[in-house]
Design a protein around this motif. Structure first.
Motif, PDB file in Angstrom:
ATOM      1  N   ARG A  67       0.603  -1.199   0.316  1.00 41.66           N
ATOM      2  CA  ARG A  67       0.239  -0.148   0.083  1.00 41.66           C
ATOM      3  C   ARG A  67       0.894   1.092   0.416  1.00 41.66           C
ATOM      4  O   ARG A  67       0.336   2.370  -0.443  1.00 41.66           O
ATOM      5  CB  ARG A  67      -1.194  -0.301   0.518  1.00 41.66           C
ATOM      6  N   ARG A  68       1.956   1.306   0.681  1.00 41.89           N
ATOM      7  CA  ARG A  68       2.749   2.777   0.346  1.00 41.89           C
ATOM      8  C   ARG A  68       3.120   2.941  -0.377  1.00 41.89           C
ATOM      9  O   ARG A  68       3.518   3.940  -1.061  1.00 41.89           O
ATOM     10  CB  ARG A  68       3.859   2.336   1.768  1.00 41.89           C
ATOM     11  N   THR A  69       3.991   1.301  -0.851  1.00 43.16           N
ATOM     12  CA  THR A  69       4.895   1.520  -2.253  1.00 43.16           C
ATOM     13  C   THR A  69       3.154   2.395  -3.390  1.00 43.16           C
ATOM     14  O   THR A  69       3.908   2.844  -3.726  1.00 43.16           O
ATOM     15  CB  THR A  69       5.375  -0.081  -2.628  1.00 43.16           C
ATOM     16  N   GLU A  70       2.307   1.417  -3.920  1.00 46.62           N
ATOM     17  CA  GLU A  70       1.322   2.244  -4.449  1.00 46.62           C
ATOM     18  C   GLU A  70       1.269   3.613  -4.129  1.00 46.62           C
ATOM     19  O   GLU A  70       0.832   4.504  -4.755  1.00 46.62           O
ATOM     20  CB  GLU A  70       0.325   1.600  -4.287  1.00 46.62           C
ATOM     21  N   ALA A  71       1.241   4.115  -3.069  1.00 46.97           N
ATOM     22  CA  ALA A  71       0.809   5.481  -2.410  1.00 46.97           C
ATOM     23  C   ALA A  71       1.898   6.128  -3.524  1.00 46.97           C
ATOM     24  O   ALA A  71       2.112   7.617  -3.635  1.00 46.97           O
ATOM     25  CB  ALA A  71       0.570   5.598  -1.346  1.00 46.97           C
ATOM     26  N   ALA A  72       3.366   5.711  -3.093  1.00 49.99           N
ATOM     27  CA  ALA A  72       4.288   6.723  -3.383  1.00 49.99           C
ATOM     28  C   ALA A  72       4.647   6.915  -4.825  1.00 49.99           C
ATOM     29  O   ALA A  72       4.661   8.213  -5.356  1.00 49.99           O
ATOM     30  CB  ALA A  72       5.675   6.105  -2.630  1.00 49.99           C
ATOM     31  N   LEU A  73       4.181   5.435  -5.301  1.00 51.57           N
ATOM     32  CA  LEU A  73       3.901   5.243  -6.542  1.00 51.57           C
ATOM     33  C   LEU A  73       3.004   6.495  -7.491  1.00 51.57           C
ATOM     34  O   LEU A  73       3.315   6.926  -8.635  1.00 51.57           O
ATOM     35  CB  LEU A  73       3.651   4.085  -7.511  1.00 51.57           C
ATOM     36  N   ASN A  74       1.814   6.457  -6.844  1.00 47.24           N
ATOM     37  CA  ASN A  74       0.534   7.560  -7.314  1.00 47.24           C
ATOM     38  C   ASN A  74       0.752   9.005  -6.821  1.00 47.24           C
ATOM     39  O   ASN A  74       1.000   9.603  -7.889  1.00 47.24           O
ATOM     40  CB  ASN A  74      -0.171   6.988  -6.689  1.00 47.24           C
ATOM     41  N   GLU A  75       2.260   9.051  -6.191  1.00 46.83           N
ATOM     42  CA  GLU A  75       2.044  10.590  -6.206  1.00 46.83           C
ATOM     43  C   GLU A  75       3.545  11.260  -6.321  1.00 46.83           C
ATOM     44  O   GLU A  75       2.861  12.137  -6.829  1.00 46.83           O
ATOM     45  CB  GLU A  75       2.920  10.898  -4.731  1.00 46.83           C
ATOM     46  N   GLU A  76       4.437  10.317  -7.104  1.00 43.06           N
ATOM     47  CA  GLU A  76       4.801  10.861  -8.328  1.00 43.06           C
ATOM     48  C   GLU A  76       3.760  11.050  -9.462  1.00 43.06           C
ATOM     49  O   GLU A  76       4.722  11.641  -9.660  1.00 43.06           O
ATOM     50  CB  GLU A  76       6.733   9.963  -8.237  1.00 43.06           C
ATOM     51  N   ARG A  77       3.139  10.324  -9.800  1.00 44.28           N
ATOM     52  CA  ARG A  77       2.733   9.968 -10.525  1.00 44.28           C
ATOM     53  C   ARG A  77       1.634  10.829 -11.173  1.00 44.28           C
ATOM     54  O   ARG A  77       2.157  11.933 -12.246  1.00 44.28           O
ATOM     55  CB  ARG A  77       1.579   8.883 -11.237  1.00 44.28           C
ATOM     56  N   THR A  78       1.298  12.244  -9.868  1.00 52.06           N
ATOM     57  CA  THR A  78       0.744  13.004 -10.202  1.00 52.06           C
ATOM     58  C   THR A  78       1.381  13.985 -10.200  1.00 52.06           C
ATOM     59  O   THR A  78       1.210  14.628 -10.923  1.00 52.06           O
ATOM     60  CB  THR A  78      -0.534  12.447  -8.247  1.00 52.06           C
ATOM     61  N   ALA A  79       2.066  14.283  -9.761  1.00 55.88           N
ATOM     62  CA  ALA A  79       3.221  15.105  -9.715  1.00 55.88           C
ATOM     63  C   ALA A  79       3.727  14.975 -11.434  1.00 55.88           C
ATOM     64  O   ALA A  79       4.209  16.501 -12.045  1.00 55.88           O
ATOM     65  CB  ALA A  79       4.699  15.205  -8.412  1.00 55.88           C
ATOM     66  N   HIS A  80       3.867  14.097 -12.121  1.00 57.22           N
ATOM     67  CA  HIS A  80       4.479  14.278 -13.271  1.00 57.22           C
ATOM     68  C   HIS A  80       3.652  14.777 -14.527  1.00 57.22           C
ATOM     69  O   HIS A  80       3.616  15.238 -15.314  1.00 57.22           O
ATOM     70  CB  HIS A  80       5.082  12.432 -13.201  1.00 57.22           C
ATOM     71  N   GLN A  81       2.134  14.431 -14.087  1.00 56.93           N
ATOM     72  CA  GLN A  81       1.177  14.898 -14.658  1.00 56.93           C
ATOM     73  C   GLN A  81       0.892  16.347 -14.458  1.00 56.93           C
ATOM     74  O   GLN A  81       0.600  16.723 -14.848  1.00 56.93           O
ATOM     75  CB  GLN A  81      -0.110  13.910 -14.347  1.00 56.93           C
ATOM     76  N   GLN A  82       1.005  16.668 -13.392  1.00 53.92           N
ATOM     77  CA  GLN A  82       1.207  17.967 -13.324  1.00 53.92           C
ATOM     78  C   GLN A  82       2.532  18.908 -13.953  1.00 53.92           C
ATOM     79  O   GLN A  82       2.005  20.466 -14.492  1.00 53.92           O
ATOM     80  CB  GLN A  82       1.193  18.069 -11.445  1.00 53.92           C
ATOM     81  N   ALA A  83       3.115  18.679 -14.303  1.00 56.53           N
ATOM     82  CA  ALA A  83       4.483  19.496 -14.458  1.00 56.53           C
ATOM     83  C   ALA A  83       3.980  19.371 -15.943  1.00 56.53           C
ATOM     84  O   ALA A  83       4.246  19.847 -16.918  1.00 56.53           O
ATOM     85  CB  ALA A  83       5.505  18.389 -14.464  1.00 56.53           C
ATOM     86  N   ARG A  84       3.838  18.021 -16.344  1.00 59.85           N
ATOM     87  CA  ARG A  84       2.857  17.559 -17.968  1.00 59.85           C
ATOM     88  C   ARG A  84       2.097  18.686 -18.823  1.00 59.85           C
ATOM     89  O   ARG A  84       2.767  19.214 -19.286  1.00 59.85           O
ATOM     90  CB  ARG A  84       2.948  16.513 -18.603  1.00 59.85           C
ATOM     91  N   GLU A  85       1.789  18.757 -17.356  1.00 55.03           N
ATOM     92  CA  GLU A  85       0.240  19.708 -18.134  1.00 55.03           C
ATOM     93  C   GLU A  85       0.807  21.582 -17.969  1.00 55.03           C
ATOM     94  O   GLU A  85       0.396  22.164 -18.816  1.00 55.03           O
ATOM     95  CB  GLU A  85      -0.761  19.968 -17.141  1.00 55.03           C
ATOM     96  N   ARG A  86       1.448  21.705 -16.447  1.00 53.60           N
ATOM     97  CA  ARG A  86       1.864  23.335 -16.559  1.00 53.60           C
ATOM     98  C   ARG A  86       3.070  23.526 -17.628  1.00 53.60           C
ATOM     99  O   ARG A  86       3.031  24.672 -18.075  1.00 53.60           O
ATOM    100  CB  ARG A  86       2.858  22.961 -15.502  1.00 53.60           C
ATOM    101  N   LEU A  87       3.710  22.027 -18.015  1.00 54.80           N
ATOM    102  CA  LEU A  87       4.721  22.823 -19.601  1.00 54.80           C
ATOM    103  C   LEU A  87       3.471  22.611 -20.317  1.00 54.80           C
ATOM    104  O   LEU A  87       4.032  23.823 -21.660  1.00 54.80           O
ATOM    105  CB  LEU A  87       5.711  21.113 -19.383  1.00 54.80           C
TER     106      LEU A  87
END
Length: 466
Positions: free
Chosen positions: A298-318
């Protein structure tokens, strides 16, 4: 460390565990390591195979070795962490004796070199290899000493008095080099422990065919004591037959007493069913491990989701910045961004340079003021110093002590016998002041009194006034 290129075996994770030991815990750990206390899971017939890789082979010798290192530290207290115990091992089946690829001696030698690089070889108080248990493991006791180099610390202090105002400003203080006892320096937070696991895996475990344990793991260490307690409890609760249970059927076995029959049946059950009962007794521990693995996932999945969300936000800003632009326009934007970064960097460098110049000017002004005060004090006779107010006199005295170039002046003041330590008047100094003080009868002899003129060498104001 020897260079190796073995491929990590799936499921074979390296084990490195670090535990802080205070004075109380140190004794219990050392007694377990050198078998001065009962260790049920250790084979007494194999204890002689254990090895000591330092000239320490008993709890008493360990305390002596640690005490010698602690003499270097300046902050040892009654409740200090005196040592960090490292335990290095791996899965039982990973070692060569069980058909695996890990040679325990080579693995432990590299592990020790890793810990020596971490703490300094001189701070490794004891090293013990234990081969009398089911799985070989290395025990290392490290004294967590940290060498701090000499440095300079700046503080805002009172530099002197100008007129009626006190002058404050930064003053540099030299902090000498020191050695401190600090387990927190090595394992003060969770990130440090994670870094220990990662660096050990990279430098030691992987070259020996082992892998790093799971990141974000929720697993907790199950002590050997807890495991054996669960096992013994299961055996005690399940493998016994009372004579009373057999007495009710005694007519069927008249040639055998209930006691003998109970003992014989119990031995039979222990021989044939003990493994099953043992597995059932430790099922609680296994269930806990399963829950911990689920929490790890569960923790690993949460960390992966957090990274995925941050990456998606960076792509949208770009995309919002350069979406729909041509390549030439994007190149212009990149050039403008680089120019902004360069201007900001230059502005920051200019600001730092200006701050440095202001500090140097302020330091030069402070030195000029102190040199002026030193020049005034050199002209100050002992008698003139004695006539100053007590606060000004003590301040002048301490200022002279702090200045190497006022050594002769300070000696002249001391040789006058007018002062004790720190500028306090001696009996002779007090007598001098009392003789020069105007008498009450003289103040009213005439209506017009001429102001007294200062004596020779008597200052008209404090040497700390400008």
């Amino acid at each position: 460390m020897a260079a190796r290129t073995k491929t990590a075996t799936p499921g074979h994770s390296a084990v490195i565990r670090a535990v802080k030991l205070n004075n109380h815990k140190l004794g219990a750990s050392a007694a377990h390591t050198w078998r001065t206390m009962p260790v049920p899971h250790a084979d007494k017939d194999r204890t002689h195979l254990n090895e000591d890789w330092r000239p320490v082979s008993s709890p008493k010798a360990l305390r002596t070795a640690i005490r010698e290192r602690l003499e270097l530290a300046d902050n040892v207290t009654a409740d200090s962490v005196l040592a960090i115990e490292y335990v290095v091992s791996g899965p039982h089946e990973a070692f060569a004796e069980q058909g695996g690829s890990v040679e325990w001696r080579s693995y432990f030698c590299d592990a020790l070199a890793f810990l020596e690089a971490r703490h300094g070889a001189e701070n490794i108080a004891a090293v013990n290899v234990q081969l009398d248990e089911l799985t070989p493991h290395l025990v290392v006791y490290a004294v967590p000493l940290v060498d701090y180099p000499a440095t300079t610390r700046t503080r805002n202090v009172i530099l002197g008095k100008q007129g009626d105002e006190w002058i404050r400003g930064p003053k540099a203080f030299d902090i000498p080099a020191r050695t401190a006892l600090s387990a927190t320096h090595f394992m003060g937070c969770r990130d440090q422990l994670r870094e220990l696991q990662s660096s050990f895996a990279e430098e030691v475990a992987i070259p020996h065919g082992l892998s790093r344990g799971l990141r974000h793991s929720a697993a907790t260490h199950v002590t050997t004591k807890a495991y054996h307690q669960a096992l013994a409890r299961g055996l005690a609760e399940n493998l016994s037959l009372s004579p009373d249970d057999l007495a009710r059927q005694g007519l069927l076995w008249g040639k055998e007493s209930p006691e003998k029959h109970a003992a014989r049946v119990t031995d039979f059950v222990v021989e044939h069913y003990a493994p099953t009962v043992a597995r059932a007794a430790t099922a609680g521990i296994e269930r806990r491990r399963a829950d911990e693995m689920a929490e790890t996932a569960r923790r690993t999945e949460a960390a992966l989701n957090e990274e995925r969300t941050a990456h998606q936000q960076a792509r949208e800003r770009l995309r919002g910045l350069i979406g729909g632009l041509s390549g030439e326009e994007i190149t212009k934007i990149k050039g403008f961004a680089n120019k902004c970064r360069r201007l900001r960097r230059e502005a920051e460098e200019a600001r730092k340079l200006e701050e440095q110049q202001r500090e140097e000017e302020a330091q030069a002004e402070r030195e000029r003021m102190e040199n002026d005060r030193a020049a005034q004090l050199r002209r100050l006779t002992p008698e003139a110093l004695a006539r100053l107010e007590k606060g000004e006199r003590v301040k002048a005295w301490r200022f002279a002590i702090a200045r190497d170039d006022l050594g002769e002046t300070l000696e002249a003041w001391l040789d006058s016998d007018l002062f004790e330590m720190d500028g306090i008047l001696s009996s002779r100094g007090r007598a001098l002041i009392e003789r020069e003080a105007p008498r009450p009868t003289e103040r009213h002899t005439t209506q017009e009194q001429t102001p007294a003129t200062p004596g020779a060498g008597m200052p008209t104001r404090s040497p700390f006034e400008r």
